[in-house]
Motif scaffolding. Structure first.
Motif, PDB file in Angstrom:
ATOM      1  N   LEU A 226      16.283   9.329  -0.630  1.00 43.66           N
ATOM      2  CA  LEU A 226      15.850   8.179   0.159  1.00 43.66           C
ATOM      3  C   LEU A 226      14.440   7.744  -0.231  1.00 43.66           C
ATOM      4  O   LEU A 226      13.556   8.568  -0.473  1.00 43.66           O
ATOM      5  CB  LEU A 226      15.894   8.519   1.647  1.00 43.66           C
ATOM      6  CG  LEU A 226      17.276   8.890   2.207  1.00 43.66           C
ATOM      7  CD1 LEU A 226      17.186   9.199   3.682  1.00 43.66           C
ATOM      8  CD2 LEU A 226      18.273   7.785   1.967  1.00 43.66           C
ATOM      9  N   HIS A 227      14.248   6.427  -0.273  1.00 46.20           N
ATOM     10  CA  HIS A 227      12.933   5.816  -0.468  1.00 46.20           C
ATOM     11  C   HIS A 227      12.724   4.868   0.720  1.00 46.20           C
ATOM     12  O   HIS A 227      13.501   3.913   0.899  1.00 46.20           O
ATOM     13  CB  HIS A 227      12.870   5.034  -1.779  1.00 46.20           C
ATOM     14  CG  HIS A 227      13.232   5.841  -2.984  1.00 46.20           C
ATOM     15  ND1 HIS A 227      12.295   6.468  -3.775  1.00 46.20           N
ATOM     16  CD2 HIS A 227      14.432   6.145  -3.531  1.00 46.20           C
ATOM     17  CE1 HIS A 227      12.898   7.115  -4.745  1.00 46.20           C
ATOM     18  NE2 HIS A 227      14.201   6.936  -4.628  1.00 46.20           N
ATOM     19  N   PHE A 228      11.697   5.131   1.518  1.00 42.21           N
ATOM     20  CA  PHE A 228      11.463   4.349   2.730  1.00 42.21           C
ATOM     21  C   PHE A 228      10.383   3.304   2.479  1.00 42.21           C
ATOM     22  O   PHE A 228       9.379   3.575   1.805  1.00 42.21           O
ATOM     23  CB  PHE A 228      11.049   5.256   3.890  1.00 42.21           C
ATOM     24  CG  PHE A 228      12.150   6.152   4.368  1.00 42.21           C
ATOM     25  CD1 PHE A 228      13.093   5.696   5.265  1.00 42.21           C
ATOM     26  CD2 PHE A 228      12.250   7.461   3.903  1.00 42.21           C
ATOM     27  CE1 PHE A 228      14.109   6.524   5.700  1.00 42.21           C
ATOM     28  CE2 PHE A 228      13.267   8.293   4.329  1.00 42.21           C
ATOM     29  CZ  PHE A 228      14.194   7.820   5.232  1.00 42.21           C
ATOM     30  N   VAL A 229      10.602   2.116   3.041  1.00 41.92           N
ATOM     31  CA  VAL A 229       9.636   1.017   2.973  1.00 41.92           C
ATOM     32  C   VAL A 229       9.397   0.555   4.400  1.00 41.92           C
ATOM     33  O   VAL A 229      10.336   0.126   5.092  1.00 41.92           O
ATOM     34  CB  VAL A 229      10.158  -0.146   2.106  1.00 41.92           C
ATOM     35  CG1 VAL A 229       9.152  -1.281   2.104  1.00 41.92           C
ATOM     36  CG2 VAL A 229      10.430   0.327   0.686  1.00 41.92           C
ATOM     37  N   HIS A 230       8.156   0.656   4.875  1.00 44.54           N
ATOM     38  CA  HIS A 230       7.785   0.231   6.227  1.00 44.54           C
ATOM     39  C   HIS A 230       7.192  -1.170   6.152  1.00 44.54           C
ATOM     40  O   HIS A 230       6.185  -1.400   5.463  1.00 44.54           O
ATOM     41  CB  HIS A 230       6.773   1.198   6.839  1.00 44.54           C
ATOM     42  CG  HIS A 230       7.342   2.539   7.159  1.00 44.54           C
ATOM     43  ND1 HIS A 230       7.951   2.830   8.357  1.00 44.54           N
ATOM     44  CD2 HIS A 230       7.413   3.680   6.434  1.00 44.54           C
ATOM     45  CE1 HIS A 230       8.361   4.070   8.369  1.00 44.54           C
ATOM     46  NE2 HIS A 230       8.051   4.614   7.210  1.00 44.54           N
ATOM     47  N   CYS A 231       7.814  -2.098   6.859  1.00 45.18           N
ATOM     48  CA  CYS A 231       7.336  -3.478   6.919  1.00 45.18           C
ATOM     49  C   CYS A 231       6.680  -3.704   8.283  1.00 45.18           C
ATOM     50  O   CYS A 231       7.290  -3.436   9.323  1.00 45.18           O
ATOM     51  CB  CYS A 231       8.486  -4.452   6.714  1.00 45.18           C
ATOM     52  SG  CYS A 231       9.362  -4.231   5.148  1.00 45.18           S
TER      53      CYS A 231
ATOM     54  N   VAL B 237       8.678   0.358  -6.050  1.00 44.22           N
ATOM     55  CA  VAL B 237       9.698   1.143  -5.339  1.00 44.22           C
ATOM     56  C   VAL B 237      11.030   1.051  -6.071  1.00 44.22           C
ATOM     57  O   VAL B 237      11.724   2.057  -6.279  1.00 44.22           O
ATOM     58  CB  VAL B 237       9.834   0.637  -3.890  1.00 44.22           C
ATOM     59  CG1 VAL B 237      10.914   1.404  -3.151  1.00 44.22           C
ATOM     60  CG2 VAL B 237       8.516   0.772  -3.154  1.00 44.22           C
ATOM     61  N   ALA B 238      11.391  -0.182  -6.488  1.00 45.74           N
ATOM     62  CA  ALA B 238      12.649  -0.335  -7.228  1.00 45.74           C
ATOM     63  C   ALA B 238      12.616   0.423  -8.547  1.00 45.74           C
ATOM     64  O   ALA B 238      13.597   1.075  -8.929  1.00 45.74           O
ATOM     65  CB  ALA B 238      12.909  -1.818  -7.462  1.00 45.74           C
ATOM     66  N   GLN B 239      11.475   0.353  -9.249  1.00 46.21           N
ATOM     67  CA  GLN B 239      11.367   1.064 -10.520  1.00 46.21           C
ATOM     68  C   GLN B 239      11.419   2.574 -10.314  1.00 46.21           C
ATOM     69  O   GLN B 239      12.042   3.303 -11.108  1.00 46.21           O
ATOM     70  CB  GLN B 239      10.065   0.665 -11.219  1.00 46.21           C
ATOM     71  CG  GLN B 239       9.751   1.422 -12.494  1.00 46.21           C
ATOM     72  CD  GLN B 239      10.800   1.234 -13.557  1.00 46.21           C
ATOM     73  OE1 GLN B 239      11.445   0.197 -13.619  1.00 46.21           O
ATOM     74  NE2 GLN B 239      10.990   2.227 -14.399  1.00 46.21           N
ATOM     75  N   ALA B 240      10.786   3.073  -9.259  1.00 49.86           N
ATOM     76  CA  ALA B 240      10.817   4.515  -8.989  1.00 49.86           C
ATOM     77  C   ALA B 240      12.245   4.975  -8.684  1.00 49.86           C
ATOM     78  O   ALA B 240      12.691   6.025  -9.168  1.00 49.86           O
ATOM     79  CB  ALA B 240       9.885   4.850  -7.822  1.00 49.86           C
TER      80      ALA B 240
ATOM     81  N   THR C 211       0.857  -1.187   0.000  1.00 50.49           N
ATOM     82  CA  THR C 211       0.000   0.000   0.000  1.00 50.49           C
ATOM     83  C   THR C 211       0.895   1.240   0.000  1.00 50.49           C
ATOM     84  O   THR C 211       1.864   1.307   0.757  1.00 50.49           O
ATOM     85  CB  THR C 211      -0.907   0.037   1.246  1.00 50.49           C
ATOM     86  OG1 THR C 211      -1.610  -1.206   1.353  1.00 50.49           O
ATOM     87  CG2 THR C 211      -1.909   1.172   1.141  1.00 50.49           C
ATOM     88  N   TYR C 212       0.555   2.181  -0.869  1.00 48.46           N
ATOM     89  CA  TYR C 212       1.269   3.464  -0.858  1.00 48.46           C
ATOM     90  C   TYR C 212       0.837   4.276   0.361  1.00 48.46           C
ATOM     91  O   TYR C 212      -0.336   4.276   0.738  1.00 48.46           O
ATOM     92  CB  TYR C 212       0.969   4.269  -2.117  1.00 48.46           C
ATOM     93  CG  TYR C 212       1.637   3.760  -3.373  1.00 48.46           C
ATOM     94  CD1 TYR C 212       3.001   3.555  -3.414  1.00 48.46           C
ATOM     95  CD2 TYR C 212       0.898   3.508  -4.520  1.00 48.46           C
ATOM     96  CE1 TYR C 212       3.619   3.088  -4.555  1.00 48.46           C
ATOM     97  CE2 TYR C 212       1.502   3.034  -5.675  1.00 48.46           C
ATOM     98  CZ  TYR C 212       2.869   2.833  -5.682  1.00 48.46           C
ATOM     99  OH  TYR C 212       3.469   2.379  -6.809  1.00 48.46           O
ATOM    100  N   ALA C 213       1.779   4.966   0.955  1.00 49.02           N
ATOM    101  CA  ALA C 213       1.489   5.906   2.043  1.00 49.02           C
ATOM    102  C   ALA C 213       2.162   7.219   1.705  1.00 49.02           C
ATOM    103  O   ALA C 213       3.144   7.624   2.324  1.00 49.02           O
ATOM    104  CB  ALA C 213       1.979   5.361   3.378  1.00 49.02           C
ATOM    105  N   GLY C 214       1.633   7.884   0.692  1.00 48.65           N
ATOM    106  CA  GLY C 214       2.281   9.096   0.208  1.00 48.65           C
ATOM    107  C   GLY C 214       3.565   8.739  -0.518  1.00 48.65           C
ATOM    108  O   GLY C 214       3.568   7.941  -1.458  1.00 48.65           O
ATOM    109  N   PRO C 215       4.695   9.285  -0.089  1.00 45.90           N
ATOM    110  CA  PRO C 215       5.948   8.958  -0.772  1.00 45.90           C
ATOM    111  C   PRO C 215       6.556   7.635  -0.346  1.00 45.90           C
ATOM    112  O   PRO C 215       7.533   7.197  -0.939  1.00 45.90           O
ATOM    113  CB  PRO C 215       6.868  10.122  -0.357  1.00 45.90           C
ATOM    114  CG  PRO C 215       6.352  10.539   0.973  1.00 45.90           C
ATOM    115  CD  PRO C 215       4.866  10.317   0.951  1.00 45.90           C
ATOM    116  N   THR C 216       6.020   6.994   0.692  1.00 45.54           N
ATOM    117  CA  THR C 216       6.599   5.758   1.201  1.00 45.54           C
ATOM    118  C   THR C 216       5.705   4.578   0.836  1.00 45.54           C
ATOM    119  O   THR C 216       4.633   4.726   0.260  1.00 45.54           O
ATOM    120  CB  THR C 216       6.779   5.847   2.724  1.00 45.54           C
ATOM    121  OG1 THR C 216       5.484   6.004   3.337  1.00 45.54           O
ATOM    122  CG2 THR C 216       7.652   7.016   3.096  1.00 45.54           C
TER     123      THR C 216
END
Length: 1690
Positions: free
Chosen positions: A709-714, A155-158, A114-119
């Motif tokens: 930075l690109h953040f991913v919350h798990c 995320v990887a493509q972005a 799920t997208y959460a804005g930029p993250t």
């Protein structure tokens, strides 16, 4: 699965609209409780049944129960269309329960991302879904983030796309708890990049990455309580890309390895996976070489083989897979063997064990002998490396005052035990082995290719909490390190997404209304790593320091232990007396040496066990001897691997592995990490084992801070154990209410979630703050010049206006002009000082427009290039054609001279002449080629040598620069430390001088006081020892003395009684004051709680208001886009109409050309017939001549002269015949050519007609599709506008448009009706003229019989007039249809009015609610003011009492003075008595009484001082109360101002509603006027139609009369005399005029009657003209123009 569900983008059905309306009417809310949240409806208050303050009534949906709950436990719910929305930022109401509900619904539908804005938010599934295939990867390839569904590949493509576009380094940071899937997502990220980007020379491929992941998983993962395969080290995976976007090289850096896990770990946890794989190895040769045929029963390291058969089989397969992976990574068999030998030696060391007491040695020497054999050394060398050659002090104290980093440590600490030495050796061996492994992996991934930028993926161990795993133990020091790293990364996320954005807005003067966010998790971070300003200080000071610094200090202090460590830590960061415990990051525990540390902003409290933590900062010599032991090994395969590492004394040794990269970017990253370890405090503390933890995390943060930075919350879905099975474990619930309600039921078949656990993770990640900043702020921004250069292509008219070489002076003005030309919504962007800021999604839409415009420009450029190439090819073909003709001509000439002898001689001799010349030329060219080859080889050799030299020099330069920077940084740090020490020394010297001066002054003062005391004592002794010689008894004086004594006793008792009474009164007053003070404190706390509740309520209302504003802005933006599309559609429609007009003209032109060609063909046919007749005549003549010739030849009697004459005639005739035949052939050729031309022209005409018809059909279809899509979008727009609460501007705009349309309709109706009337009158006049002409013709026909042809023409004309009449009737019907449409428009206006009234009533209700809330707040404030006034009155009373006490104190002081005077009088009497020879015993008794009185006086003085201090405290309390009163008054003023602002807004809304009502009344009046005009037009139309009927009736009568005349005169002769020719010509001219007029009307009548209705001639926006030439030539009628006016209103 990937696409998900696209909500809100398509048109809504009526059922969806009705469901949403019902949803909004019921006011759905979420009720937050202990087990999650439940859906319910908030009930409105009824009159007569008020609720307590802060309470609301909620009716639950699942059981219908009605509950009274706290207002803070209720959150607004979103409509059902937002249940599975892809981006959390697009929710209508942004709150915790709505976000959790969306995540739960998506997780239940197997939508994990799920997208959460930029993250990105990812919930780890309990099973492995099949959504990570190569096919899915290619679906995301080349796509923008806006065009893709949420996925880890997105995320990887972005990141990859952003790197290619901006040439900036990118970094992907994964955050989350242990077991949440960070390492798995890291694997998917790198696999996507390696698959999509590709690699030059197969430096890095998907196969290599899989092998790398397998090796790291084996050597760095183990089983823990929270994860069955947990990563026990932090890793930084860097992919370097070249100019083409391919992977040029890669590297891996590792940090924070749990090397002690090899020998020591928590209970029920395993060691690294590689030991179990190696023990399960099936290779008998390897097992024999490692001495694994007979395993030990006991192992002090806890390394035991697996017991289950299936686990052994799986471990064997994993070992084989590991060997294959190491082979793929280029690790040879000898290198692998070295790994297995060291691992086997570690196992045997654990089996050997160590003695617990006495001499330090192995417990089982046979296993130690095996370990020594595997390491390639003797048993004595191994034993001495582990147990001997230890310095007296076992602590590496590199932080002492006068000690360098390599000097021996000072002081004596506790010696290490034998087991600790053995554990240190095992940890050192494994650390060296892991560092070597990373070096070998980087060797396989490095490349010398040039790299431009990189993508970095950061994967760290997740947050650890043994409580979630159901383990009843405290967390270890290693788990603290991993939690600290996660806290630092979380703090970096908050700084990047929130704090940095706020700073940028302040710098650019952008005002943003944001609620005050809670402070970040810096408290827990500071409790761990707060540094000390005195870098080299060893003393315990009061300066606050973190746990790592305290650990080092306590380890260096004699007698330091964990208890003093925790005591000092709690004194800095623990809860203080009287302080608020909620804001402290540290809390005590019930267990000894345990403490609680609040991670993730206090949502994850972890209990740590500090037992044995001081051992982590001890320097174990055995671990340092491990590297020496491996370097000096007798086995070449081991010593060769570690020999080269001995000289490289890295400062990061043992801390960071993988700094041997080969590319420029890898060297730059290594230099950055070295700089982190060699600058500032790190230069001094780099040898400290506990400070290295902080330095490693600093190096990690510094290496990624410069990247984008690109953040991913798990997130964890449930608390699970090591087996991976979900368990219902207790966890800290984050709930606002203690209601025990069932959680909201999910859909059938959905995967379940632990909602409280997920809520805690959501709060800890602080995603909502980032989302609010993303929604309310301007996340996308660009510098003015960059924005203008990038999007200038969207405004080509500006480029044409200024020219290509235009120099921009004011970039801001240029950008403003560009934005105005782009017609963007004003609220979607904001102009800063140096850059332009955009709302979320605005820049993406501009990028789409730019891509579309760029593709169009490229298409035009390609078309121009293709046209140019085609023209060049045509020129080439022309040249080739000319060359071919030339060759053909030469061949013909050659054939002519081929038999000529001289030519034969020339062709024979010419080659012989050129042979010699050609051979000489070839020989010369060969020599030149050989010389050039030799030169080329020489130059290539020199170039290779220069390249090698340059590479070597570059590597040397990089090494020297890195060494230079290290030395420079070390020098700088040393100079900084020297300056700090100099300043400290100067400050200490100055303090010492001050203290010495004070000491000297005090010493002098003390000496003078001692002298005074000595003098007083001597004087007193002389007075007491003086005796009088007078023996007189003095009876009178004795009586006086006794009386004085009695008076003194009486005075003493009285004073004592008075003092006791006063003391009791003062104590009672004190107790009363204390009670009042406690009451005031309780009131103050209650008011503070009420104020906090009001603040929370205000924040919630502000958030809801901001959500509504954002939704309104979104709707306004959509309306703006729809208006732009409508304008574009209108322009395209006008262009299509113009094109249709042009095509109609072209068709007419082609028809005229066709007629000309048909006439030419007809002429040619006539000419051909003439030629055929001529040929027939000539053939007949020829036959006649042949007959004559036969006759002549048959006459034998004639003479030769006649025969010659005949022959001559015959020859002449034959010549004539040949000439005739040639002429015939020529004529036939011309006829054939003309026929071919005719056929070609007909084919061309047919092709043009077909293509034109196809183009017209396609354009008709396109226009129809555009019209339908526009109608759908307009309907959707109307539906969305009906759902809005405060859509005032759109309603006003629609009202204005409707007014304009009504005025246009009225004007057009007046104008068109007038034109219709004029035209009908003109038709009537023409009809009357036609009747007069027809009467004349009848009169003439009575005299002269007309022909049947003319009668037929008249019949046709009559039929056409009937068609015209039918068309008029149809026009009348269309007029009625248009009137009905106008009625429908008026009904729509009334509906809009009703909607506006409903909105007004809703606004009125909201105003009443807000007013009621404000009244409640006002009542609360009044109560607070009453309490405040009571407190002030009480304080005034206390002040009055204090004044009374002061007056009493003054009276007491007066009495004291009187007593002192009496005492002086008594002393004088005593002196007199002493002089009068009074007895010494009486004098001593009197002196004792005097001393007693003096002590009582001192006691009274102390009481007075205590009362004065109490009075001062009461004054301070009064001042605090007055300050609080002022604050409350200010808050009340703010509330009043907000109330006034809301009232002003309501007044504005009422005024706007009044204006709308006025405009609606004007619209109804105009409607009434239009209806009156329409009625008058209908009456005029009916009168005209009656006139037309009468005219048609007369025409019918005329037709009947003509038919009767024709029948009566059918048998008469039709002979016209010469005198009647003029009359006939005149009659024919009149008939031709009538025919022409009827033919014109015929076209219009056909246009009106083709489809049986008026649709054929009506021109509607969005519809093209019908096909065929008839549809093209149909004129637009007056009534069709009226139908055109109502179309835009649909």
């Amino acid at each position: 699965m990937l696409s998900g569900l696209q909500f809100g983008s398509s048109a809504k059905t009526e059922e969806q609209i009705a469901a949403e309306e019902a949803w909004y009417e019921t006011e759905k809310v979420w009720l937050v409780h202990r087990d999650g949240f439940s859906l319910g409806s908030q009930l409105r208050l009824e009159e007569g049944s008020p609720l307590p303050e802060g309470k609301v009534k909620v009716k639950l949906d699942h059981d219908g129960a009605v509950l009274e709950v706290e207002e803070d436990d209720v959150e607004k719910a979103n409509p059902p269309s937002c249940d599975r929305v892809e981006d959390l930022a697009s929710l209508l109401y942004l709150n915790e329960s709505s976000v959790l509900h969306t995540l739960r619904q998506r997780y239940g539908g197997n939508l994990l991302h799920t997208y959460a804005g930029p993250t990105m938010v990812i919930i780890n599934p309990l099973s492995s879904p099949s959504m990570y295939s190569e096919k899915v990867m290619h679906m995301f390839k080349g796509c923008r983030r806006e065009d893709t569904s949420p996925h880890i590949y997105a995320v990887a493509q972005a990141a990859y796309r952003s790197m290619l576009m901006s040439r900036q380094d990118q970094a992907v940071v994964l955050l989350g708890a242990s077991g949440s899937g960070k390492t798995t997502n890291c694997q998917h990220l790198v696999q996507y990049l390696s698959t999509i980007a590709g690699s030059t020379g197969k430096v890095f491929s998907a196969e290599k990455w899989q092998a790398l992941y397998t090796i790291l998983e084996a050597f760095g993962n183990s089983s823990t309580g929270m994860n069955g395969n947990a990563t026990r080290f932090s890793q930084i995976i860097s992919l370097d890309f070249d100019q083409a976007g391919q992977v040029a090289s890669a590297s891996v850096q590792t940090l924070l390895l749990e090397k002690l896990r090899v020998a020591k770990r928590p209970a029920n946890e395993a060691t690294f996976n590689i030991f179990y794989y190696l023990l399960a190895c099936s290779d008998s040769t390897l097992r024999t070489e490692l001495h694994f045929n007979h395993l030990a029963e006991n192992n002090v390291f806890g390394i035991t083989p697996l017991s289950k058969a299936e686990e052994k089989q799986k471990a064997t397969q994993q070992f084989n897979k590991l060997q294959a992976a190491m082979k793929v990574m280029g690790i040879s068999s000898d290198e692998q063997k070295a790994f297995w030998l060291i691992l086997g030696a570690i196992y045997h060391l654990g089996a050997a064990g160590a003695t617990k007491a006495g001499r330090k040695q192995f417990a089982r020497h046979e296993w130690a002998q095996k370990a020594a054999y595997l390491l390639g050394c003797s048993l004595e060398e191994l034993s001495s490396s582990i147990f001997k050659h230890q310095p007296k002090g076992t602590l590496q104290r590199s932080t002492s005052f006068r000690q360098g980093p390599d000097e021996p440590p000072l002081g004596d600490g506790p010696k290490l035990t034998a087991l600790e030495c053995l554990e240190g050796m095992a940890a050192g061996l494994y650390s060296e082995l892991f560092t070597l492994l990373i070096s070998l992996l980087n060797r396989a991934l490095k490349s010398s290719q040039h790299s431009v930028c990189s993508v970095t993926v950061v994967d760290t161990p997740g947050a650890q909490n043994p409580e979630l795993a159901g383990q009843n133990r405290g967390a270890t020091f290693e788990e603290l390190c991993h939690n600290y790293a996660q806290e630092r990364l979380q703090l970096l996320f908050h700084q990047r997404t929130f704090a940095r954005e706020l700073e940028r807005y302040k710098e650019e003067n952008i005002e943003l209304a944001l609620a005050d966010a809670e402070p970040g998790s810096s408290g827990s971070v500071a409790a761990v790593d707060q540094p000390s300003h005195q870098v080299r200080s060893l003393a315990r000071t009061d300066e606050a320091r973190g746990l790592l610094w305290l650990l080092e200090e306590e380890a260096l202090q004699p007698g330091g232990n964990e208890d003093t460590l925790l005591e000092r830590l709690f004194s800095y960061y623990g809860p203080q007396e009287g302080g608020k415990k909620g804001h402290n990051p540290l809390l005590p525990s019930d267990k000894p040496r345990h403490f609680l540390l609040g991670h993730s902003s206090g949502t994850n409290w972890v209990e740590y066990d500090a037992t044995g933590w001081l051992n982590h900062v001890k320097h174990n010599p055995a671990s340092q001897n491990a590297s020496v032991l491996l370097q000096e090994s007798q086995k070449k395969i081991i010593s060769s691997l570690f020999a080269g590492r001995g000289g490289s004394a890295l400062v990061l040794s043992g801390s960071v592995a993988g700094l041997e990269g080969g590319s420029q970017l890898a060297l730059r990253r290594a230099t950055s990490m070295r700089k982190t370890f060699t600058t500032g405090v790190a230069a001094v503390k780099k040898k400290s084992l506990c400070i290295q933890i902080k330095l490693q995390v600093d190096a990690l943060i510094d290496s990624i801070k410069k990247s984008k930075l690109h953040f991913v919350h798990c997130f964890l879905p449930k608390a699970a154990g090591s087996s991976g099975d979900p368990r219902a474990l207790p966890c800290r619930r984050v709930s606002g209410s203690e209601l025990e309600l069932p959680a909201e039921h999910c859909e059938a078949g959905l995967m379940q979630l632990d909602v409280p656990l997920l809520r805690a993770q959501l709060r800890g990640s602080r995603l909502l703050d980032a989302l609010r900043m993303y929604r309310q702020g301007y996340p996308d921004h660009m510098v003015f010049a960059e924005f203008r250069r990038r999007f200038d292509v969207l405004a080509p008219h500006l480029t044409k206006k200024h020219g290509r070489n235009y120099i921009v002076v004011d970039e801001k003005r240029a950008v403003e002009e560009l934005l105005e030309s782009l017609d963007l919504e004003k609220s979607s962007y904001h102009m800063g000082l140096s850059r332009v800021f955009f709302r979320a999604g605005s820049l993406a839409r501009l990028e789409e427009q730019r891509d579309a415009q760029t593709s169009r420009n490229i298409t035009l450029f390609q078309a121009a290039c293709r046209g140019f190439l085609a023209r060049q090819q045509f020129k080439k073909r022309k040249i080739q054609d000319l060359a071919i003709r030339c060759v053909q001509k030469n061949i013909k000439k050659n054939k002519g001279v081929k038999g000529w002898p001289w030519w034969k001689l020339f062709t024979t001799v010419r080659p012989l002449i050129e042979v010699q010349l050609t051979e000489d030329q070839i020989r010369g060219k060969d020599e030149e080629i050989q010389q050039l080859k030799s030169k080329l080889e020489k130059v290539e050799k020199e170039r290779n040598e220069l390249r090698l030299n340059s590479d070597r020099l570059e590597s040397r330069i990089t090494e020297l620069t890195s060494e230079l920077t290290d030395e420079r940084n070390t020098g700088e740090s040393a100079s900084q430390l020297l300056d700090a020490e100099t300043a400290e020394r100067l400050r200490a010297e100055k303090e010492m001088k001050d203290l010495q001066a004070k000491y000297d002054a005090l010493k002098k003062q003390m000496e003078s006081m001692e002298m005074e005391v000595m003098e007083a004592r001597l004087i007193r002794a002389a007075e007491l020892n003086g005796e009088l010689d007078d023996d007189d008894s003095g009876g009178e004086w004795r009586l006086k003395y006794e009386r004085a004594v009695r008076e003194i006793d009486f005075t003493k008792k009285r004073l004592q009684q008075e003092l006791e009474d006063k003391l009791e009164v003062e104590q009672q007053g004190k107790r009363q004051l204390e009670r009042r003070l406690t009451d005031l404190q309780a009131d103050s706390e209650e008011s503070q709680r009420a104020l906090q509740q009001l603040k929370k309520k205000c924040q919630r209302l502000a958030a809801e208001l901001q959500d509504t504003k954002l939704h309104l802005e979104g709707q306004q933006g959509r309306n703006h886009d729809l208006e732009k599309k409508q304008r574009r559609f209108d322009s395209e429609l006008s262009q299509a109409h113009e094109e249709a007009q042009r095509e109609r003209l072209q068709r007419e032109k082609l028809s005229r050309e066709k007629d000309v060609l048909v006439a030419e063909v007809f002429g040619l046919k006539q000419l051909l017939e003439d030629k055929d007749s001529d040929i027939a005549g000539l053939t007949q003549k020829a036959e006649a001549l042949e007959a004559e010739l036969q006759d002549i030849s048959s006459q034998e009697s004639k003479d030769e002269a006649s025969l010659a004459k005949v022959k001559k005639q015959l020859r002449d005739l034959e010549a004539k015949v040949k000439d005739q035949e040639e002429e015939l052939d020529e004529q036939a050729g011309t006829i054939q050519m003309l026929e071919q031309a005719k056929l070609r022209l007909e084919m061309e005409m047919e092709r043009l007609r077909q293509t034109h018809a196809k183009e017209v059909e396609s354009r008709d279809e396109e226009v129809e599709e555009i019209r339908q899509s526009c109608q759908k979008k307009l309907k959707q727009m109307e539906v969305q506008l009906e759902e809005e609460y405060e859509d005032k501007q759109k309603v006003l705009r629609e009202k204005r448009e409707l007014e304009n349309k009504l005025s246009a309709v009225s004007e057009q109706a007046n104008q068109r009706d007038f034109e219709t009337e004029k035209r009908l009158r003109r038709d009537l006049k023409r009809t009357k003229a036609l009747l007069a002409d027809a009467q004349i013709m009848l009169d003439h026909l009575k005299n002269n019989a007309p022909s049947k042809r003319e009668i037929a023409q008249l019949k046709n004309q009559l039929e056409e007039s009937e068609f015209t009449c039918a068309a008029a009737v149809k026009a009348r019907k269309s007029m009625e249809v248009e009137i009905e449409d106008l009625h429908l428009q008026i009904d729509d206006l009334s509906k809009a009015k009703a909607a506006l009234e409903e909105q007004l009533s809703r606004l009125q209700r909201e105003k009443n609610e807000v007013q009621s809330r404000l009244e409640e707040d006002q009542e609360d404030m009044n109560e607070l003011m009453k309490k405040h006034k009571a407190a002030v009155a009480q304080a005034s009373r206390d002040l009055a009492q204090m004044n009374d006490l002061q007056t009493q104190l003054e009276e007491v002081s007066k009495e004291k003075q009187e007593l002192q005077e009496k005492l002086q009088g008594l002393q004088s009497q005593l002196e007199f008595l002493e002089q009068s020879m009074v007895d010494k015993s009486l004098v001593s008794r009197q002196e004792a009484k005097i001393r007693e009185l003096e002590t009582r006086l001192e006691f009274e003085r102390t009481q007075v001082k205590r009362l004065e201090s109490l009075a001062t405290r009461l004054k301070e309390n009064m001042e605090k109360l007055t300050e609080e009163r002022d604050q409350r008054a200010a808050a009340e003023n703010r509330e009043k101002e907000q109330n006034k602002r809301l009232q002003r807004q309501l007044r504005d809304v009422k005024e706007e509603m009044g204006e709308l009502a006025k405009k609606e009344a004007e619209a109804s009046r105009k409607k009434h006027e239009l209806e009156m005009d329409l009625e008058s037009l209908e009456a005029a139309n009916q009168s005209l139609q009656s006139d037309l009927k009468l005219a048609f009736k007369r025409i019918g009568d005329l037709q009947a009369a003509i038919e009767d005349e024709m029948e009566s005169d059918s048998n008469e002769d039709l002979i016209n005399s010469d005198g009647d020719s003029d009359v006939d010509s005149e009659l024919e001219e009149r008939v031709d005029g009538v025919k022409s007029w009827l033919s014109k009307n015929k076209g219009s009548s056909k246009a009106l009657s083709d489809d049986g209705s008026l649709k054929g001639s009506r021109w509607v926006p969005g519809l093209a003209p019908p096909d065929g030439p008839e549809g093209e030539e149909r004129p637009v009628s007056v009534l069709s123009c009226l139908s055109y006016r109502k179309r835009p209103g649909l």
